[in-house]
Design a protein around this motif. Structure first.
Motif, PDB file in Angstrom:
ATOM      1  N   PRO A   1     -49.516 -18.081 -58.337  1.00 19.01           N
ATOM      2  CA  PRO A   1     -50.749 -17.430 -58.796  1.00 19.01           C
ATOM      3  C   PRO A   1     -50.962 -16.076 -58.117  1.00 19.01           C
ATOM      4  O   PRO A   1     -50.570 -15.875 -56.962  1.00 19.01           O
ATOM      5  N   ALA A   2     -51.593 -15.163 -58.834  1.00 20.31           N
ATOM      6  CA  ALA A   2     -51.749 -13.790 -58.340  1.00 20.31           C
ATOM      7  C   ALA A   2     -52.849 -13.630 -57.309  1.00 20.31           C
ATOM      8  O   ALA A   2     -52.895 -12.618 -56.605  1.00 20.31           O
ATOM      9  N   ALA A   3     -53.754 -14.603 -57.214  1.00 17.26           N
ATOM     10  CA  ALA A   3     -54.886 -14.518 -56.275  1.00 17.26           C
ATOM     11  C   ALA A   3     -55.670 -13.222 -56.471  1.00 17.26           C
ATOM     12  O   ALA A   3     -55.925 -12.470 -55.526  1.00 17.26           O
ATOM     13  N   ASP A   4     -56.078 -12.981 -57.722  1.00 15.80           N
ATOM     14  CA  ASP A   4     -56.765 -11.733 -58.066  1.00 15.80           C
ATOM     15  C   ASP A   4     -58.127 -11.972 -58.710  1.00 15.80           C
ATOM     16  O   ASP A   4     -58.627 -11.135 -59.458  1.00 15.80           O
ATOM     17  N   ARG A   5     -58.739 -13.105 -58.395  1.00 13.46           N
ATOM     18  CA  ARG A   5     -60.020 -13.441 -59.014  1.00 13.46           C
ATOM     19  C   ARG A   5     -61.206 -12.915 -58.213  1.00 13.46           C
ATOM     20  O   ARG A   5     -62.269 -12.676 -58.759  1.00 13.46           O
ATOM     21  N   ILE A   6     -61.008 -12.757 -56.914  1.00 14.77           N
ATOM     22  CA  ILE A   6     -62.053 -12.237 -56.040  1.00 14.77           C
ATOM     23  C   ILE A   6     -61.631 -10.850 -55.575  1.00 14.77           C
ATOM     24  O   ILE A   6     -60.579 -10.698 -54.934  1.00 14.77           O
ATOM     25  N   THR A   7     -62.412  -9.847 -55.904  1.00 12.44           N
ATOM     26  CA  THR A   7     -62.143  -8.490 -55.438  1.00 12.44           C
ATOM     27  C   THR A   7     -62.812  -8.304 -54.087  1.00 12.44           C
ATOM     28  O   THR A   7     -64.032  -8.430 -53.970  1.00 12.44           O
ATOM     29  N   VAL A   8     -62.013  -8.033 -53.070  1.00 12.81           N
ATOM     30  CA  VAL A   8     -62.532  -7.922 -51.709  1.00 12.81           C
ATOM     31  C   VAL A   8     -62.618  -6.457 -51.308  1.00 12.81           C
ATOM     32  O   VAL A   8     -61.629  -5.719 -51.375  1.00 12.81           O
ATOM     33  N   VAL A   9     -63.807  -6.042 -50.881  1.00 18.03           N
ATOM     34  CA  VAL A   9     -64.032  -4.693 -50.361  1.00 18.03           C
ATOM     35  C   VAL A   9     -64.176  -4.804 -48.851  1.00 18.03           C
ATOM     36  O   VAL A   9     -65.007  -5.560 -48.347  1.00 18.03           O
ATOM     37  N   ARG A  10     -63.377  -4.046 -48.120  1.00 20.36           N
ATOM     38  CA  ARG A  10     -63.389  -4.119 -46.652  1.00 20.36           C
ATOM     39  C   ARG A  10     -63.803  -2.793 -46.043  1.00 20.36           C
ATOM     40  O   ARG A  10     -63.514  -1.752 -46.570  1.00 20.36           O
TER      41      ARG A  10
ATOM     42  N   ARG B   1     -73.114  -9.777 -49.099  1.00 17.35           N
ATOM     43  CA  ARG B   1     -71.678  -9.566 -49.246  1.00 17.35           C
ATOM     44  C   ARG B   1     -71.168 -10.045 -50.605  1.00 17.35           C
ATOM     45  O   ARG B   1     -70.107  -9.604 -51.056  1.00 17.35           O
ATOM     46  N   VAL B   2     -71.898 -10.943 -51.238  1.00 18.03           N
ATOM     47  CA  VAL B   2     -71.566 -11.338 -52.610  1.00 18.03           C
ATOM     48  C   VAL B   2     -72.313 -10.397 -53.556  1.00 18.03           C
ATOM     49  O   VAL B   2     -73.550 -10.371 -53.583  1.00 18.03           O
ATOM     50  N   VAL B   3     -71.580  -9.607 -54.308  1.00 16.64           N
ATOM     51  CA  VAL B   3     -72.190  -8.653 -55.235  1.00 16.64           C
ATOM     52  C   VAL B   3     -72.598  -9.430 -56.483  1.00 16.64           C
ATOM     53  O   VAL B   3     -71.781  -9.713 -57.366  1.00 16.64           O
ATOM     54  N   ALA B   4     -73.888  -9.749 -56.568  1.00 20.65           N
ATOM     55  CA  ALA B   4     -74.371 -10.697 -57.583  1.00 20.65           C
ATOM     56  C   ALA B   4     -74.107 -10.213 -59.000  1.00 20.65           C
ATOM     57  O   ALA B   4     -73.741 -11.010 -59.878  1.00 20.65           O
ATOM     58  N   ASP B   5     -74.290  -8.917 -59.253  1.00 22.16           N
ATOM     59  CA  ASP B   5     -74.124  -8.453 -60.634  1.00 22.16           C
ATOM     60  C   ASP B   5     -72.664  -8.289 -61.037  1.00 22.16           C
ATOM     61  O   ASP B   5     -72.360  -7.859 -62.159  1.00 22.16           O
TER      62      ASP B   5
ATOM     63  N   GLN C   1     -62.388 -21.254 -53.171  1.00 22.24           N
ATOM     64  CA  GLN C   1     -61.323 -20.893 -54.094  1.00 22.24           C
ATOM     65  C   GLN C   1     -61.800 -21.230 -55.501  1.00 22.24           C
ATOM     66  O   GLN C   1     -62.353 -22.312 -55.737  1.00 22.24           O
ATOM     67  N   VAL C   2     -61.593 -20.309 -56.435  1.00 27.19           N
ATOM     68  CA  VAL C   2     -62.232 -20.434 -57.751  1.00 27.19           C
ATOM     69  C   VAL C   2     -61.188 -20.562 -58.856  1.00 27.19           C
ATOM     70  O   VAL C   2     -60.079 -20.021 -58.758  1.00 27.19           O
ATOM     71  N   SER C   3     -61.563 -21.257 -59.909  1.00 31.71           N
ATOM     72  CA  SER C   3     -60.655 -21.470 -61.031  1.00 31.71           C
ATOM     73  C   SER C   3     -60.579 -20.239 -61.922  1.00 31.71           C
ATOM     74  O   SER C   3     -61.408 -19.321 -61.844  1.00 31.71           O
ATOM     75  N   SER C   4     -59.578 -20.224 -62.770  1.00 34.44           N
ATOM     76  CA  SER C   4     -59.360 -19.119 -63.695  1.00 34.44           C
ATOM     77  C   SER C   4     -60.596 -18.891 -64.563  1.00 34.44           C
ATOM     78  O   SER C   4     -61.200 -19.837 -65.071  1.00 34.44           O
ATOM     79  N   GLY C   5     -60.963 -17.623 -64.705  1.00 32.62           N
ATOM     80  CA  GLY C   5     -62.122 -17.266 -65.519  1.00 32.62           C
ATOM     81  C   GLY C   5     -63.324 -16.843 -64.711  1.00 32.62           C
ATOM     82  O   GLY C   5     -64.180 -16.106 -65.209  1.00 32.62           O
ATOM     83  N   LEU C   6     -63.410 -17.278 -63.449  1.00 34.50           N
ATOM     84  CA  LEU C   6     -64.530 -16.884 -62.589  1.00 34.50           C
ATOM     85  C   LEU C   6     -64.085 -15.723 -61.717  1.00 34.50           C
ATOM     86  O   LEU C   6     -63.090 -15.820 -60.983  1.00 34.50           O
ATOM     87  N   THR C   7     -64.798 -14.600 -61.799  1.00 29.62           N
ATOM     88  CA  THR C   7     -64.463 -13.413 -61.012  1.00 29.62           C
ATOM     89  C   THR C   7     -65.730 -12.827 -60.407  1.00 29.62           C
ATOM     90  O   THR C   7     -66.825 -12.967 -60.957  1.00 29.62           O
ATOM     91  N   TYR C   8     -65.568 -12.170 -59.257  1.00 31.06           N
ATOM     92  CA  TYR C   8     -66.686 -11.456 -58.645  1.00 31.06           C
ATOM     93  C   TYR C   8     -66.155 -10.581 -57.511  1.00 31.06           C
ATOM     94  O   TYR C   8     -64.970 -10.675 -57.136  1.00 31.06           O
ATOM     95  N   THR C   9     -67.023  -9.746 -56.959  1.00 32.58           N
ATOM     96  CA  THR C   9     -66.661  -8.862 -55.862  1.00 32.58           C
ATOM     97  C   THR C   9     -67.314  -9.340 -54.571  1.00 32.58           C
ATOM     98  O   THR C   9     -68.509  -9.667 -54.553  1.00 32.58           O
ATOM     99  N   LEU C  10     -66.528  -9.356 -53.506  1.00 31.35           N
ATOM    100  CA  LEU C  10     -66.994  -9.722 -52.177  1.00 31.35           C
ATOM    101  C   LEU C  10     -66.910  -8.472 -51.310  1.00 31.35           C
ATOM    102  O   LEU C  10     -65.815  -7.979 -51.018  1.00 31.35           O
ATOM    103  N   ASP C  11     -68.060  -7.935 -50.921  1.00 34.23           N
ATOM    104  CA  ASP C  11     -68.120  -6.683 -50.165  1.00 34.23           C
ATOM    105  C   ASP C  11     -68.330  -7.000 -48.687  1.00 34.23           C
ATOM    106  O   ASP C  11     -69.455  -7.241 -48.237  1.00 34.23           O
ATOM    107  N   LEU C  12     -67.248  -6.989 -47.930  1.00 33.77           N
ATOM    108  CA  LEU C  12     -67.311  -7.368 -46.523  1.00 33.77           C
ATOM    109  C   LEU C  12     -67.853  -6.247 -45.640  1.00 33.77           C
ATOM    110  O   LEU C  12     -67.991  -6.446 -44.429  1.00 33.77           O
ATOM    111  N   THR C  13     -68.159  -5.105 -46.220  1.00 33.74           N
ATOM    112  CA  THR C  13     -68.797  -4.043 -45.428  1.00 33.74           C
ATOM    113  C   THR C  13     -70.288  -4.316 -45.260  1.00 33.74           C
ATOM    114  O   THR C  13     -70.952  -3.661 -44.450  1.00 33.74           O
ATOM    115  N   LYS C  14     -70.828  -5.264 -46.025  1.00 39.52           N
ATOM    116  CA  LYS C  14     -72.236  -5.619 -45.939  1.00 39.52           C
ATOM    117  C   LYS C  14     -72.413  -6.857 -45.057  1.00 39.52           C
ATOM    118  O   LYS C  14     -71.440  -7.371 -44.495  1.00 39.52           O
ATOM    119  N   THR C  15     -73.631  -7.336 -44.950  1.00 45.54           N
ATOM    120  CA  THR C  15     -73.901  -8.483 -44.086  1.00 45.54           C
ATOM    121  C   THR C  15     -74.567  -9.597 -44.885  1.00 45.54           C
ATOM    122  O   THR C  15     -75.216  -9.364 -45.916  1.00 45.54           O
TER     123      THR C  15
END
Length: 605
Positions: A596-605, A526-530, A508-522
């Motif tokens: 909280p909105a829980a919108d810091r991690i974008t999850v792709v399924r 699954r962490v989209v580094a860029d 769980q990450v604090s405000s200001g840190l965002t990234y995409t988690l692509d669960l279709t990968k292995t």
């Protein structure tokens, strides 16, 4: 020699010899393929025992539960509900749990079953709500004694306060620093904790008894208790200092041979390791379309490899509910069960004992999970126990520490409560060092939700100290460390790779840190580094970032080895203090903190 029960009844007041230092109205279908017993075992043939007489075949009732975690009162929010699948395929939730109700359900289940034994799969204590945790779980051990628990394995949380404290829970005595909480003193557990695969590094011997034998009128059932080999990865280093944890399968096989040599051929393994069911409903058919097809995870490999001499496995750790048959190495069906967590379910298994062979007639084993519903009378002795300890805890637990505008859940890949805690630790970190950039929180350290509805007399929206304690009961400190941007990227990848690949642990990450988690990968992909951003900017691999996390994570816990490589560590106050300070500073009765909105991690399924 391990302690053995000479008689199952009477149970009350029973106490085992001291060891080495150290629910009900809804039934699931969970039976092995019902191959017929020999004709002579027919109930009408006089050869099958049902608690009356001594025929060849005797049904033994095995009641079991796991991962109670000191939840004496009914758990709040989603932690106090189970999902039930209906005949038409729809689902509904049922309120469940609370030892006042668990006691009533277990006592009712035992009626008419003279051959009945109650066992548990570990984590009876640890990560407990304030009512028990404030008193180092003495209330829970007292409750388990009153529940007539016969035996349990240790779990990883039994080591939260180290082996010496576990030995005290087993043997009794006042707490070494806080003393006695009552004038009666603490008598310890009236049941054996089993720790077959937990060795003292100096003596190379188990720190507690490895097995225990239940006996009643010529029927003998052996129990072997183990915790997951990876316990050091999920417990603080101090808690497992001086201990080594051995392979579960090798250990169970070793002591199964010991029991066989002693003439004990009916064996149950209590394994604090678990699986991941295909459904969140406790009463789904785990064996559809085939045996064990509805479960995955570590317990499947254990069950497939443990010696066929073991007749059933009672499991835990993952807090899931399942009743499955998983073939043993000989290809024979074998029952594997888990009763969720927090006392919301119990499992009722029938083991048919063959007096001629001393073994279990495996193909006649039946098992089902039952809901610990709250529509039954409360057990008066448990109510008295809760009231007695609650009176002692009230001056501390009832103190308001903040206000919330709605339910703040701990559910989801990223949870609202996870965001809140991470923000609280970021704020605390900045109070200690203004250069703190972000905070990370492990999801397993969030033990309960915050509910808007009042749980007592405090009023809706009020967060009490007891409720905060239930959320973060571990007394971890909030530590600050320096990491490079490259290290932080590696930390995020460790959520979904290495030991966390099969069962990701999403920080769980604090405000200001965002990234995409692509669960279709292995794996780490699954962490989209860029996509990783801090306050809108990409992480600089060479730059240094100041990170707040609890001491468990800062030590590399939960498989985050890179977090254990931080520099310039500053150790702060405990994490509950950080949460309390944040809630107090950012909320009031007139202006409660928003969900909280829980919108810091974008999850792709």
């Amino acid at each position: 020699m391990p302690a053995t029960a000479q008689s199952h009844q009477p149970r009350r007041g029973r106490r085992t010899s001291r060891l080495l230092a150290v629910a009900a109205t809804v039934v699931t279908a969970g039976a092995l393929a019902a191959a017929a017993l020999p004709a002579s075992a027919n109930p009408g043939g006089g050869e099958r025992g049902h608690g009356h007489g001594t025929g060849r075949y005797q049904d033994v009732q095995l009641l079991s539960f796991n991962d109670l975690h000191g939840n004496l009162e009914p758990p709040a929010g989603s932690s106090g509900r189970v999902t039930e699948v209906q005949p038409d395929g729809t689902t509904k939730t049922v309120d469940a749990g609370g030892v006042e109700y668990l006691a009533t359900h277990l006592r009712e289940a035992r009626k008419g079953n003279r051959y009945s034994v109650t066992a548990a799969g570990g984590d009876m204590v640890g990560a407990s709500p304030l009512l028990s945790g404030l008193f180092h779980d003495e209330p829970t051990v007292e409750a388990l004694n009153a529940l007539d628990l016969d035996v349990t394995s240790v779990g990883n949380h039994e080591f939260d306060e180290g082996a010496k404290e576990l030995a005290r829970l087993q043997n009794g005595g006042c707490h070494p620093t806080e003393g006695c909480y009552t004038d009666k003193g603490f008598k310890g557990a009236g049941f054996p904790y089993l720790a077959a695969n937990v060795l003292d590094e100096k003596t190379r011997r188990p720190i507690l008894e490895p097995y225990w034998v239940w006996k009643h009128k010529g029927v003998k059932v052996g129990f072997i208790g183990v915790t997951l080999e990876a316990t050091p990865d999920v417990v603080s280093a101090e808690g497992v200092k001086g201990l080594s944890f051995k392979d579960e399968v090798e250990t169970i096989d070793k002591y199964a041979k010991v029991l066989q040599r002693q003439g004990v051929k009916s064996i149950v393994a209590l394994v604090h390791e678990g699986g991941f069911p295909a459904s969140s409903s406790y009463n789904y058919d785990c064996d559809s379309p085939g045996a064990g097809d509805g479960i995955s995870g570590p317990i499947v490999d254990i069950a497939k490899n443990v010696t066929p001499q073991v007749d059933a496995l009672v499991t835990g750790h993952t807090h899931n509910a399942y009743v499955c048959t998983v073939p043993d190495p000989a290809g024979n069906p074998r029952m594997v069960t888990s009763a969720s967590s927090f006392g919301r379910l119990y499992t009722d298994t029938t083991l048919t004992y063959d007096r001629r062979t001393g073994d279990i007639a495996r193909t006649s084993v039946k098992s089902a999970n039952h809901v610990v519903t709250r529509d039954v009378p409360k057990a008066p002795d448990m109510t008295r126990l809760i009231d007695r300890w609650g009176t002692l805890a009230a001056p501390i637990g009832n103190r308001p520490i903040g206000y919330i505008a709605g339910d703040i859940s701990r559910d989801g890949t990223e949870s609202p409560l996870g965001d809140l805690i991470a923000d609280a630790q970021l704020a605390y970190g900045r109070s200690q060092d203004p250069e703190t950039d972000l905070a990370l929180m492990n999801p397993g350290g969030i033990r309960a939700p915050l509910t808007h509805a009042s749980t007592g007399s405090e009023g809706d929206g009020v967060v009490t100290y007891a409720e905060g304690f239930a959320v973060q009961p571990f007394a971890n400190t909030v530590n600050l460390q320096d990491y490079t941007g490259a290290q932080l990227v590696q930390v995020l990848k460790e959520q979904v790779s290495g030991p966390n690949e099969a069962a990701p642990k999403i920080l769980q990450v604090s405000s200001g840190l965002t990234y995409t988690l692509d669960l279709t990968k292995t794996g780490a992909d699954r962490v989209v580094a860029d996509s990783i951003r801090l306050n809108g900017s990409p992480l600089d691999p060479a730059a240094t970032y100041r990170v707040a996390s609890n001491s468990f994570l800062a030590g590399g816990g939960d498989g985050f080895t890179t977090l254990g490589e931080g520099a310039n560590e500053l150790v702060g106050a405990d994490d509950l203090t950080a949460l309390e300070q944040y809630l107090t500073a950012n909320s009031s009765a007139a202006d409660p903190i928003a969900v909280p909105a829980a919108d810091r991690i974008t999850v792709v399924r």
